[in-house]
Design an enzyme around this catalytic site. Sequence first.
Site, mmCIF file in Angstrom:
data_model
loop_
_atom_site.group_PDB
_atom_site.id
_atom_site.type_symbol
_atom_site.label_atom_id
_atom_site.label_comp_id
_atom_site.label_asym_id
_atom_site.label_seq_id
_atom_site.Cartn_x
_atom_site.Cartn_y
_atom_site.Cartn_z
ATOM 1 N N LYS A 28 0.976 -1.204 0.123
ATOM 2 C CA LYS A 28 0.073 -0.003 -0.024
ATOM 3 C C LYS A 28 0.940 1.234 -0.035
ATOM 4 O O LYS A 28 0.513 2.236 -0.539
ATOM 5 C CB LYS A 28 -1.031 -0.030 1.098
ATOM 6 C CG LYS A 28 -1.978 -1.120 0.852
ATOM 7 C CD LYS A 28 -2.732 -1.556 2.306
ATOM 8 C CE LYS A 28 -3.879 -2.695 2.095
ATOM 9 N NZ LYS A 28 -4.580 -3.009 3.385
ATOM 10 N N GLN A 34 -5.020 -1.896 9.355
ATOM 11 C CA GLN A 34 -5.087 -3.358 8.721
ATOM 12 C C GLN A 34 -5.579 -4.447 9.605
ATOM 13 O O GLN A 34 -5.407 -4.287 10.659
ATOM 14 C CB GLN A 34 -3.414 -3.457 8.745
ATOM 15 C CG GLN A 34 -3.241 -4.659 7.750
ATOM 16 C CD GLN A 34 -3.573 -4.725 6.288
ATOM 17 O OE1 GLN A 34 -3.546 -3.612 5.551
ATOM 18 N NE2 GLN A 34 -3.846 -5.807 5.681
ATOM 19 N N ASP A 91 -11.211 2.089 3.446
ATOM 20 C CA ASP A 91 -11.424 0.459 2.975
ATOM 21 C C ASP A 91 -13.152 0.323 2.868
ATOM 22 O O ASP A 91 -13.515 -0.781 2.448
ATOM 23 C CB ASP A 91 -11.065 -0.145 4.408
ATOM 24 C CG ASP A 91 -9.710 -0.984 4.285
ATOM 25 O OD1 ASP A 91 -9.357 -1.041 3.256
ATOM 26 O OD2 ASP A 91 -9.159 -1.283 5.372
#
Length: 303
Positions: A53, A97, A120
């Site tokens: 990322k 995460q 997300d």
Amino acid sequence: MGKLINGNKIAAEIKNEIKKEVDELVRLKGVKPGLAVILVGENPASKVYVSNKQKGCDEVGFASETIRMPDTATTAEVLEQIDLLNKRPDIHGLLVQLPLPQQIDKNMVLEAILPEKDVDGFHPINMGRLVAQEDCLVPATASGIIEMLKREKVVMKGANAVMVGHSEIVGKPTALLLLNEWATVTICHIETKDLKMHTRNADILIVAAGVPYLIKEDMVKDGAVVIDVGINRIVKEKANPELLEWRKEDFEAKGATLIGDVDFLKVEPKSSLITPVPGGVGVMTVAMLLYNTMKAARNQARK
Ligand code: NAD
């Protein structure tokens, strides 16, 4: 018969488009998109995902930072970090995460992220907006799959689309997006009685189960479009002779290889289009996370 969908090529196109938008946002508003990732603990796979990322951010010209927290972090400590990042005007996108260590309340954490920074797309507000077909941040793997299908000019309207897997991260949002494109959608999962009966009917078959070789050739209709989301690491000792030969270089170099949920060598000849693993959906996920961050930055710059 099967033509490979080149995820790397489509992801590169998307990143180029984002790069141009970044330049424009910097020029017009003096705003550089910023992404923050909170990484709790030492999960090796998570570390790889987070580093990918960050690399993606560098490629398109975003600012990025990773906040590393120990395995022993508490929910309150993670919430405190989220609060700080929610308040920072230079951070437009923020994600935690997953998976998180057991002691941390995942739902509390995900719901603490400001919905407009939730790149997300896991916040219930974004999930709800997706159901209501309102503008929102959509989970990146799901939007990556739809973007691939669009760029490959796959007709979704009226198609029988079968989604194997019903997770919040992949299966459910992908099924909703397919429905929004007017596909007739079937969602299968571990309790589905006759998986083959459903998958054989699919014009578009999407598989996100995390089970290697789940989809065999007799489960796929001739000419189907097959999207394999699964990522399974197979070590040399567990590989069958066919895989040992196919992925010889990986086994020699790393002692392991990555495969999806589809028996690729057997299914590929039956399909009209198919994604490889790696080089398919995985790379699209990072590209679409960057897309979401760009969108979040653009929206916040407007205020
Ligand atoms: P999950 O474990 O949350 O969900 C798995 C789903 O598959 C569930 O709905 C379960 O009921 C279903 N399932 C499991 N075994 C099944 C079977 N035998 N028959 C039918 N259904 C079955 O998984 P997830 O987070 O959605 O991830 C799925 C896979 O996709 C994993 O391999 C994961 O690593 C991969 N993944 C890839 C990306 C990417 O960017 N390519 C992103 C997320 C997840």
